[in-house]
Design an enzyme around this catalytic site. Structure first.
Site, mmCIF file in Angstrom:
data_model
loop_
_atom_site.group_PDB
_atom_site.id
_atom_site.type_symbol
_atom_site.label_atom_id
_atom_site.label_comp_id
_atom_site.label_asym_id
_atom_site.label_seq_id
_atom_site.Cartn_x
_atom_site.Cartn_y
_atom_site.Cartn_z
ATOM 1 N N ASP A 61 46.772 33.541 66.863
ATOM 2 C CA ASP A 61 46.760 32.127 67.554
ATOM 3 C C ASP A 61 45.279 31.580 67.279
ATOM 4 O OD1 ASP A 61 49.045 32.707 68.525
ATOM 5 O OD2 ASP A 61 48.590 31.942 70.548
ATOM 6 N N SER A 105 45.548 27.676 75.793
ATOM 7 C CA SER A 105 45.043 29.069 75.421
ATOM 8 C C SER A 105 44.625 29.861 76.627
ATOM 9 C CB SER A 105 43.946 28.985 74.307
ATOM 10 O OG SER A 105 43.467 30.360 74.019
ATOM 11 N N LYS A 130 52.161 36.270 71.033
ATOM 12 C CA LYS A 130 53.642 36.080 71.182
ATOM 13 C C LYS A 130 54.336 37.267 70.689
ATOM 14 C CE LYS A 130 51.976 32.125 72.244
ATOM 15 N NZ LYS A 130 50.731 32.642 71.959
#
Length: 559
Positions: free
Chosen positions: A79, A470, A122
């Protein structure tokens, strides 16, 4: 009969056994269970760089327990690296690929059980989704958090690097100072050091009972402790298999409530409000947003970690870790102690050995940072199906805010406006068409939040989006607005200058627009064309559901 006998036993499996012999099998191995070791190791994510060492220890434990470990990979998207550009569209969408690929390999090769080795964002929920879907014995063995960086005798993390970019753009620091921050922020392998999404999910894996105590907080750099924990995970999967303890025996409604309570107590990432419902969905359990809010209202906020606080995961580990947090919560019966866990014991039995070793890090239940949890669910005409904010990371003066909307149809347009000094004190920056369908992929937006914070506007400007933020985000940043703009949500009808009312303590999010005006605008609204018309993201956009249901993919189809 074991599942793996489908590929090992009988005369018609001679060719199968020939293939196994080519992999180094001995004759005795055909009488042992096959254990899939799902290793997400790669060289693109710092949290995954060292997972080959975790896998080696896990396999040692499996061999010692009488099984045959067989390693196969899972993908991962970093990310931090994909933040702030179109690559972020693939981050949340990759969660489904992780789950689907594990299903394909585990079912195709008839593994008897799985050890799942993730570490970041994830990948952790994707693996838990696969575990719940397949419902064969499984255990999570993560890689552990990164140590905090050090600069000018202060601990720092990745959020400091993102915010330093805003400080540089505002002329508050020099290029040399920016370089010093970026070189110091991420000093070791492991998932980024604050209570961001990766560490939130690793901690919740432990709270829900799918990982051994210590999984969420023992630093990756503590190689001896991490290796020992991983070897025990390999041994435990053999016990789980013999005792036929499966993920859905562990991931019960009460176990999910435990995870949500811990999430609130430690101020976890807002992304957990996407991931826990998605995991529960695979287990046949519904986790509505209303449940998150109910638990938040009764759960005290006990641990303040970066980005909202000054402490880091290594501090929480030294203070007793997640088990100590759960023991504090249990003093007010906020934990269901009868839940089965991968230790083979109930939650209450695991907590007997826990101890709060530092009440500055883990506040006692009678002296919390705040009497309510770290995440709040907001509703109103802007979010009929809910919106999510990390209340623990919001400055007190921004908990209630009213201001004019500054509306942008993409994250890129909002960043351009912020860097162009077009955002003023009191504004509410609205970023829309970034939801699960509209993005597609529901981009994380750490860049605009960090730049605003770095420019000194974190206490003066709110952000509102149908995308997400985030785990490193702090400030009045409200995401997951549902329905999203592309689905006809009111966020898609806003115009520059509309007054937005935010009241986090009272859980309200509204535009000062009459129903008549909303209906007038809706009548004139034209649905924009799809941004991406081919490839995986196009298929994802067609199948993904709303953020308030976990942004899962549809599993029923019109005939």
């Amino acid at each position: 009969m074991r599942r793996s006998d489908d590929v090992k036993k009988g005369s018609t499996r001679a060719a199968h056994r020939s293939i196994f012999y080519s992999l180094g099998f001995t004759g005795e191995d055909f009488d042992k269970p096959l254990i899939g070791i799902v290793n997400a190791q790669n060289e693109i994510i710092p949290g995954h760089l060292h997972l080959d060492q975790i896998a080696k220890a896990v396999k040692e434990g499996v061999w010692a327990g009488g099984g045959v470990p067989m390693e196969f990979p899972a993908i991962g998207v970093c990310d931090g690296v994909v933040m702030g550009h179109d690559g972020m569209k693939y981050s949340l969408a990759s969660r489904e690929l992780v789950a689907d690929s594990i299903e394909a390999v585990a079912c195709g090769h008839r593994f008897d059980a799985l050890v799942l080795i993730p570490n970041c964002d994830k990948i952790v929920p994707g693996m838990l989704m696969a575990a719940a879907r397949l419902n064969i014995p499984a255990i999570i063995a993560s890689g552990g958090p990164m140590l905090a960086g050090r600069l000018n005798k202060q601990n720092i993390g990745i959020s400091n690097a993102f915010e330093a970019a805003g400080r540089f753009e505002a002329g508050l620091i020099s290029e040399a100072e920016l370089t010093a921050v970026e070189k110091a922020a991420c000093p070791t392998c492991g998932s980024c050091a604050g209570m961001y999404t990766a560490n939130s999910m690793n901690c919740l894996s432990e709270a829900i009972g799918m990982a051994l105590p210590g999984n969420g907080t023992i630093p990756a750099a503590y190689t001896g402790m991490r290796t020992a924990l991983s070897r025990r995970a390999g041994q435990r999967i053999m016990h789980l298999l013999r005792e036929n303890i499966r993920p859905r025996d562990i991931m019960t409604p009460d176990a999910f409530k435990n995870a949500i309570a811990v999430d609130m107590a430690v101020g976890g990432s807002t992304n957990t409000v996407l991931h826990l419902p998605a995991i529960a969905h695979e287990a046949g359990i519904e986790l509505p947003l209303s449940l998150f809010d109910q638990i938040a209202r009764r759960t005290p906020y006990l641990v303040s970690l970066s980005p909202g606080g000054k402490h880091f995961l290594q501090d929480l580990d030294e203070a007793g870790g997640i088990q100590a947090v759960m023991k504090e919560l249990n003093k007010k019966k906020l934990i269901a102690i009868g839940c089965l866990t991968v230790t083979g014991k109930k939650t209450g039995e695991n907590l007997k050995a826990a101890e709060n070793l530092d009440e500055e890090i883990i506040h006692p239940i009678g002296n919390p940072y705040r009497s309510t949890g770290g995440i709040a669910i907001l509703r109103g005409n802007l979010a009929a199906d809910g919106a999510v904010v990390k209340e623990s990371a919001v400055d007190p003066e921004m908990l209630v805010h009213t201001g004019p909307a500054r509306v942008y149809d993409s994250e890129d347009a909002a960043i351009e406006a912020i860097l162009g000094k077009k955002i003023k004190k009191g504004d509410v920056v609205v970023i829309r068409y970034e939801g699960p369908k509209g993005g597609p992929g529901m981009r994380e937006m750490l860049n605009p939040t960090s730049v605003l914070s770095g420019m000194g506007m974190g206490k003066e400007v709110a952000l509102l989006t149908d995308g997400r933020f985030s785990g490193a985000t702090r400030g009045a940043c409200i995401g997951h607005v549902s329905p999203e703009a592309l689905e006809g949500g009111v966020i898609g009808l806003l115009q520059d200058g509309d007054i937005i009312e935010i009241d986090i303590p009272n859980r309200k999010l509204a535009a000062k627009l009459s129903e008549e005006e909303i209906n007038r605008r809706r009548a004139g609204w034209i649905k924009p064309p799809a941004k991406i018309k081919s490839g995986y993201l196009a298929r994802y956009a067609h199948l993904v559901t709303s953020a308030n249901t976990g942004a899962v993919l549809k599993d029923t189809f019109e005939q």
